[in-house]
Design a protein around this motif. Structure first.
Motif, PDB file in Angstrom:
ATOM      1  N   LEU B  35      76.003  12.966  11.575  1.00  0.00           N
ATOM      2  CA  LEU B  35      76.650  11.797  12.153  1.00  0.00           C
ATOM      3  C   LEU B  35      77.456  12.288  13.341  1.00  0.00           C
ATOM      4  O   LEU B  35      78.438  13.014  13.184  1.00  0.00           O
ATOM      5  CB  LEU B  35      77.548  11.111  11.116  1.00  0.00           C
ATOM      6  N   CYS B  36      77.016  11.883  14.519  1.00  0.00           N
ATOM      7  CA  CYS B  36      77.607  12.422  15.748  1.00  0.00           C
ATOM      8  C   CYS B  36      78.185  11.250  16.523  1.00  0.00           C
ATOM      9  O   CYS B  36      77.433  10.496  17.136  1.00  0.00           O
ATOM     10  CB  CYS B  36      76.521  13.149  16.536  1.00  0.00           C
ATOM     11  N   ALA B  37      79.511  11.099  16.489  1.00  0.00           N
ATOM     12  CA  ALA B  37      80.194   9.998  17.166  1.00  0.00           C
ATOM     13  C   ALA B  37      79.582   8.646  16.801  1.00  0.00           C
ATOM     14  O   ALA B  37      79.381   7.792  17.659  1.00  0.00           O
ATOM     15  CB  ALA B  37      80.190  10.209  18.677  1.00  0.00           C
ATOM     16  N   GLY B  38      79.278   8.468  15.549  1.00  0.00           N
ATOM     17  CA  GLY B  38      78.763   7.188  15.061  1.00  0.00           C
ATOM     18  C   GLY B  38      77.255   7.045  15.109  1.00  0.00           C
ATOM     19  O   GLY B  38      76.715   6.044  14.638  1.00  0.00           O
ATOM     20  N   HIS B  39      76.580   8.018  15.688  1.00  0.00           N
ATOM     21  CA  HIS B  39      75.126   7.924  15.773  1.00  0.00           C
ATOM     22  C   HIS B  39      74.487   8.893  14.795  1.00  0.00           C
ATOM     23  O   HIS B  39      74.894  10.039  14.679  1.00  0.00           O
ATOM     24  CB  HIS B  39      74.656   8.235  17.198  1.00  0.00           C
ATOM     25  N   LEU B  40      73.440   8.407  14.120  1.00  0.00           N
ATOM     26  CA  LEU B  40      72.740   9.250  13.158  1.00  0.00           C
ATOM     27  C   LEU B  40      71.683  10.062  13.892  1.00  0.00           C
ATOM     28  O   LEU B  40      70.728   9.512  14.423  1.00  0.00           O
ATOM     29  CB  LEU B  40      72.061   8.379  12.098  1.00  0.00           C
ATOM     30  N   VAL B  41      71.879  11.366  13.934  1.00  0.00           N
ATOM     31  CA  VAL B  41      70.983  12.240  14.675  1.00  0.00           C
ATOM     32  C   VAL B  41      70.177  13.062  13.685  1.00  0.00           C
ATOM     33  O   VAL B  41      70.714  13.633  12.740  1.00  0.00           O
ATOM     34  CB  VAL B  41      71.808  13.180  15.591  1.00  0.00           C
ATOM     35  N   GLU B  42      68.872  13.099  13.926  1.00  0.00           N
ATOM     36  CA  GLU B  42      67.982  13.822  13.039  1.00  0.00           C
ATOM     37  C   GLU B  42      67.732  15.204  13.633  1.00  0.00           C
ATOM     38  O   GLU B  42      67.333  15.309  14.790  1.00  0.00           O
ATOM     39  CB  GLU B  42      66.670  13.053  12.981  1.00  0.00           C
ATOM     40  N   ILE B  43      67.957  16.243  12.847  1.00  0.00           N
ATOM     41  CA  ILE B  43      67.753  17.602  13.331  1.00  0.00           C
ATOM     42  C   ILE B  43      66.364  18.052  12.885  1.00  0.00           C
ATOM     43  O   ILE B  43      66.059  18.043  11.689  1.00  0.00           O
ATOM     44  CB  ILE B  43      68.814  18.555  12.737  1.00  0.00           C
ATOM     45  N   PRO B  44      65.508  18.453  13.824  1.00  0.00           N
ATOM     46  CA  PRO B  44      64.163  18.878  13.429  1.00  0.00           C
ATOM     47  C   PRO B  44      64.220  20.159  12.590  1.00  0.00           C
ATOM     48  O   PRO B  44      65.216  20.880  12.629  1.00  0.00           O
ATOM     49  CB  PRO B  44      63.455  19.143  14.768  1.00  0.00           C
ATOM     50  N   PRO B  45      63.122  20.463  11.870  1.00  0.00           N
ATOM     51  CA  PRO B  45      63.090  21.689  11.074  1.00  0.00           C
ATOM     52  C   PRO B  45      63.302  22.917  11.967  1.00  0.00           C
ATOM     53  O   PRO B  45      62.949  22.900  13.143  1.00  0.00           O
ATOM     54  CB  PRO B  45      61.677  21.701  10.482  1.00  0.00           C
ATOM     55  N   GLN B  46      63.874  23.970  11.395  1.00  0.00           N
ATOM     56  CA  GLN B  46      64.184  25.134  12.219  1.00  0.00           C
ATOM     57  C   GLN B  46      63.028  26.117  12.248  1.00  0.00           C
ATOM     58  O   GLN B  46      62.215  26.182  11.327  1.00  0.00           O
ATOM     59  CB  GLN B  46      65.458  25.825  11.705  1.00  0.00           C
ATOM     60  N   SER B  47      62.992  26.916  13.316  1.00  0.00           N
ATOM     61  CA  SER B  47      61.991  27.973  13.432  1.00  0.00           C
ATOM     62  C   SER B  47      62.464  29.170  12.610  1.00  0.00           C
ATOM     63  O   SER B  47      63.624  29.252  12.189  1.00  0.00           O
ATOM     64  CB  SER B  47      61.868  28.407  14.896  1.00  0.00           C
ATOM     65  N   ASN B  48      61.569  30.143  12.428  1.00  0.00           N
ATOM     66  CA  ASN B  48      61.957  31.318  11.661  1.00  0.00           C
ATOM     67  C   ASN B  48      62.973  32.178  12.410  1.00  0.00           C
ATOM     68  O   ASN B  48      63.850  32.789  11.795  1.00  0.00           O
ATOM     69  CB  ASN B  48      60.738  32.155  11.268  1.00  0.00           C
ATOM     70  N   HIS B  49      62.857  32.198  13.735  1.00  0.00           N
ATOM     71  CA  HIS B  49      63.856  32.927  14.532  1.00  0.00           C
ATOM     72  C   HIS B  49      65.244  32.350  14.302  1.00  0.00           C
ATOM     73  O   HIS B  49      66.226  33.068  14.203  1.00  0.00           O
ATOM     74  CB  HIS B  49      63.527  32.854  16.032  1.00  0.00           C
ATOM     75  N   HIS B  50      65.272  31.022  14.245  1.00  0.00           N
ATOM     76  CA  HIS B  50      66.554  30.350  14.028  1.00  0.00           C
ATOM     77  C   HIS B  50      67.113  30.741  12.670  1.00  0.00           C
ATOM     78  O   HIS B  50      68.272  31.152  12.534  1.00  0.00           O
ATOM     79  CB  HIS B  50      66.350  28.844  14.135  1.00  0.00           C
ATOM     80  N   ALA B  51      66.247  30.695  11.650  1.00  0.00           N
ATOM     81  CA  ALA B  51      66.698  31.026  10.294  1.00  0.00           C
ATOM     82  C   ALA B  51      67.167  32.484  10.221  1.00  0.00           C
ATOM     83  O   ALA B  51      68.179  32.796   9.574  1.00  0.00           O
ATOM     84  CB  ALA B  51      65.557  30.781   9.296  1.00  0.00           C
ATOM     85  N   ALA B  52      66.446  33.358  10.909  1.00  0.00           N
ATOM     86  CA  ALA B  52      66.820  34.783  10.893  1.00  0.00           C
ATOM     87  C   ALA B  52      68.173  34.985  11.542  1.00  0.00           C
ATOM     88  O   ALA B  52      69.024  35.723  11.034  1.00  0.00           O
ATOM     89  CB  ALA B  52      65.747  35.600  11.622  1.00  0.00           C
ATOM     90  N   SER B  53      68.384  34.323  12.670  1.00  0.00           N
ATOM     91  CA  SER B  53      69.655  34.463  13.374  1.00  0.00           C
ATOM     92  C   SER B  53      70.813  33.922  12.536  1.00  0.00           C
ATOM     93  O   SER B  53      71.901  34.510  12.496  1.00  0.00           O
ATOM     94  CB  SER B  53      69.586  33.752  14.727  1.00  0.00           C
ATOM     95  N   VAL B  54      70.579  32.820  11.848  1.00  0.00           N
ATOM     96  CA  VAL B  54      71.638  32.262  10.992  1.00  0.00           C
ATOM     97  C   VAL B  54      72.013  33.270   9.919  1.00  0.00           C
ATOM     98  O   VAL B  54      73.197  33.529   9.676  1.00  0.00           O
ATOM     99  CB  VAL B  54      71.175  30.925  10.353  1.00  0.00           C
ATOM    100  N   GLN B  55      71.012  33.899   9.305  1.00  0.00           N
ATOM    101  CA  GLN B  55      71.307  34.863   8.237  1.00  0.00           C
ATOM    102  C   GLN B  55      72.008  36.103   8.784  1.00  0.00           C
ATOM    103  O   GLN B  55      72.977  36.599   8.190  1.00  0.00           O
ATOM    104  CB  GLN B  55      70.016  35.260   7.514  1.00  0.00           C
ATOM    105  N   LEU B  56      71.514  36.617   9.926  1.00  0.00           N
ATOM    106  CA  LEU B  56      72.136  37.808  10.519  1.00  0.00           C
ATOM    107  C   LEU B  56      73.595  37.530  10.883  1.00  0.00           C
ATOM    108  O   LEU B  56      74.480  38.375  10.677  1.00  0.00           O
ATOM    109  CB  LEU B  56      71.350  38.244  11.763  1.00  0.00           C
ATOM    110  N   THR B  57      73.833  36.336  11.440  1.00  0.00           N
ATOM    111  CA  THR B  57      75.200  35.969  11.827  1.00  0.00           C
ATOM    112  C   THR B  57      76.072  35.811  10.599  1.00  0.00           C
ATOM    113  O   THR B  57      77.236  36.235  10.576  1.00  0.00           O
ATOM    114  CB  THR B  57      75.186  34.673  12.659  1.00  0.00           C
ATOM    115  N   CYS B  58      75.506  35.231   9.559  1.00  0.00           N
ATOM    116  CA  CYS B  58      76.261  35.078   8.307  1.00  0.00           C
ATOM    117  C   CYS B  58      76.695  36.441   7.783  1.00  0.00           C
ATOM    118  O   CYS B  58      77.858  36.637   7.410  1.00  0.00           O
ATOM    119  CB  CYS B  58      75.392  34.351   7.289  1.00  0.00           C
ATOM    120  N   ASP B  59      75.766  37.398   7.782  1.00  0.00           N
ATOM    121  CA  ASP B  59      76.092  38.746   7.295  1.00  0.00           C
ATOM    122  C   ASP B  59      77.192  39.368   8.158  1.00  0.00           C
ATOM    123  O   ASP B  59      78.131  39.993   7.645  1.00  0.00           O
ATOM    124  CB  ASP B  59      74.839  39.640   7.326  1.00  0.00           C
ATOM    125  N   ALA B  60      77.088  39.227   9.472  1.00  0.00           N
ATOM    126  CA  ALA B  60      78.084  39.816  10.386  1.00  0.00           C
ATOM    127  C   ALA B  60      79.449  39.181  10.168  1.00  0.00           C
ATOM    128  O   ALA B  60      80.491  39.863  10.179  1.00  0.00           O
ATOM    129  CB  ALA B  60      77.638  39.642  11.836  1.00  0.00           C
TER     130      ALA B  60
END
Lengths: 199, 189
Positions: B35-60
């Motif tokens: 919910l972004c300033a009252g608008h419902l925004v749909e986030i597309p599925p993530q790529s594997n690079h995106h998922a990898a970066s999220v995990q690496l950042t989480c670990d850091a």
């Protein structure tokens, strides 16, 4: 409750507004979500319509009177009621003429013999996106009453147009000033003077 | 009439309570929605690079912050009546057990991993994070392999006064963990 969606985009695409189906839009309306707002569904987006001004309301009424006289008793002049344009869109045009009587129309009509929008600030939207929507729905006769300009723009002959929002637009656009007369396509013997419609 | 009139219809605005109710009814099953300033925004599925970066950042971030902090992955931040956002990562003090039933209303650090949603993250999302006073907002830009760091929020102007860019060899310290140094390359797949 299920939702019919186009397939999800591949990863790496930009976020988009979450579209609503007609069924979801009806469900939200019935639950009272929009009770304090007038809304329409245009291509899956719920849009809020501004509260109509005094002149807007007068114009709608004057137009209703003129159209009832033009079309006679075997037609229904629907004012700000839903028009089911599918895909999913459900606008509420200021006026729509549906042939037949109300008892024979049990769900929102999917077409109309004539659609009229009364425009003040929404003129560009009514000329553009709305016109494309009505052309795509096969509305043969679409009028835009330009309140500030004291004239009526008549749009006819829907044709495919890849550049238009909904893939269709009107091939013919004619402007009528106060002293001019217009005959609706579906009531060709009637003649309506533009000045009769303007407040 | 001198008041300028709106020239096109505006979208209906949804409130936080509306969206929670829709979610409970299962409207968003299988889709990520913010919910972004009252608008419902749909986030597309993530790529594997995106998922990898999220995990690496989480670990850091776990290494940087240590015990006593919760590094939340893709969980909601309740940022006001019209905004509930799900940043890729958000660091909040405390542990999951003592966090209560409601989503946090702020975070010490928010990190988004940017690929297809980059403009949204740099634009509308940044405005909402700034308005909410999030002091430290990072975007890991996958394509350019850089880290953008936004600081000094100006809430009533919905913007950050400071935005810096860091290359993979650079190091950054979170404002809330100033003793820790994170190498940007550690966040990239």
């Amino acid at each position: 409750m299920t939702l019919t969606l186009t397939p999800p985009p591949a990863g790496n695409d930009a976020p988009t507004l979450r579209p609503f189906s007609t069924a979801e839009y009806h469900q939200m309306s019935e639950s009272g979500w929009f009770d304090d707002q007038r809304v329409e569904l245009i291509a899956g987006e719920v849009l809020v319509m501004p509260v109509p001004s005094g002149p807007h309301c007068s114009c709608v009424e004057l137009t209703a009177v003129a159209l009832r006289a033009a079309f006679g008793p075997a037609s229904w002049v629907r004012m700000q009621m839903a028009l089911d344009c599918q895909q999913p869109s459900e606008p509420q045009p200021d006026l729509a003429i549906v042939l037949g009587n109300p008892r024979s129309v049990t769900s929102h009509p999917t077409t109309a013999a004539l659609v009229v929008e009364v425009s003040e600030a929404s003129l560009e939207f009514d000329r553009g996106r709305k016109a494309s929507l009505y052309a795509a729905a096969g509305i043969a006769d679409y009028w835009v009453i330009d309140l500030d300009g004291h004239r009526v723009e008549v749009y006819r002959r829907p044709v495919p147009n890849a550049n238009a929002d909904f893939g269709f637009s009107y091939a013919d656009r004619t402007t009528f000033d106060s002293a001019d007369s217009i005959s609706p396509l579906a009531a060709p013997t009637a003649s309506i003077v533009v000045a009769e419609l303007l407040p | 009439m001198s008041v300028p009139l709106r020239t096109s219809p505006r979208r209906v605005r949804f409130r936080r309570a509306d969206v929670y109710r829709l979610a409970e009814q299962g409207w968003f099953r299988g889709r990520r929605v913010e919910l972004c300033a009252g608008h419902l925004v749909e986030i597309p599925p993530q790529s594997n690079h995106h998922a990898a970066s999220v995990q690496l950042t989480c670990d850091a971030l776990r290494r940087a912050f240590g015990d006593g902090f919760w590094v939340r992955q893709r969980s909601s931040l309740d940022l006001g009546p019209y905004s509930v956002l799900d940043p890729d990562l958000a660091v909040v003090p405390g542990t999951p057990r003592d966090s209560g039933p409601h989503h946090p209303t702020t975070a010490l650090l928010v990190v988004e991993v940017g690929d297809g949603a980059l403009r949204y993250q740099q634009g509308r999302k940044a405005a909402i994070y700034a308005a909410a006073g999030i002091a430290d907002y990072w975007i890991v830009i996958l394509a350019a392999r850089t880290l953008e760091v936004r600081r000094r929020p100006v809430p009533n102007e919905r913007r950050y006064a400071e935005c810096s860019r860091f290359a993979p060899a650079d190091t950054v310290s979170p404002l809330a963990a100033p003793h820790a140094t994170i190498t940007v390359a550690d966040l990239l797949p």
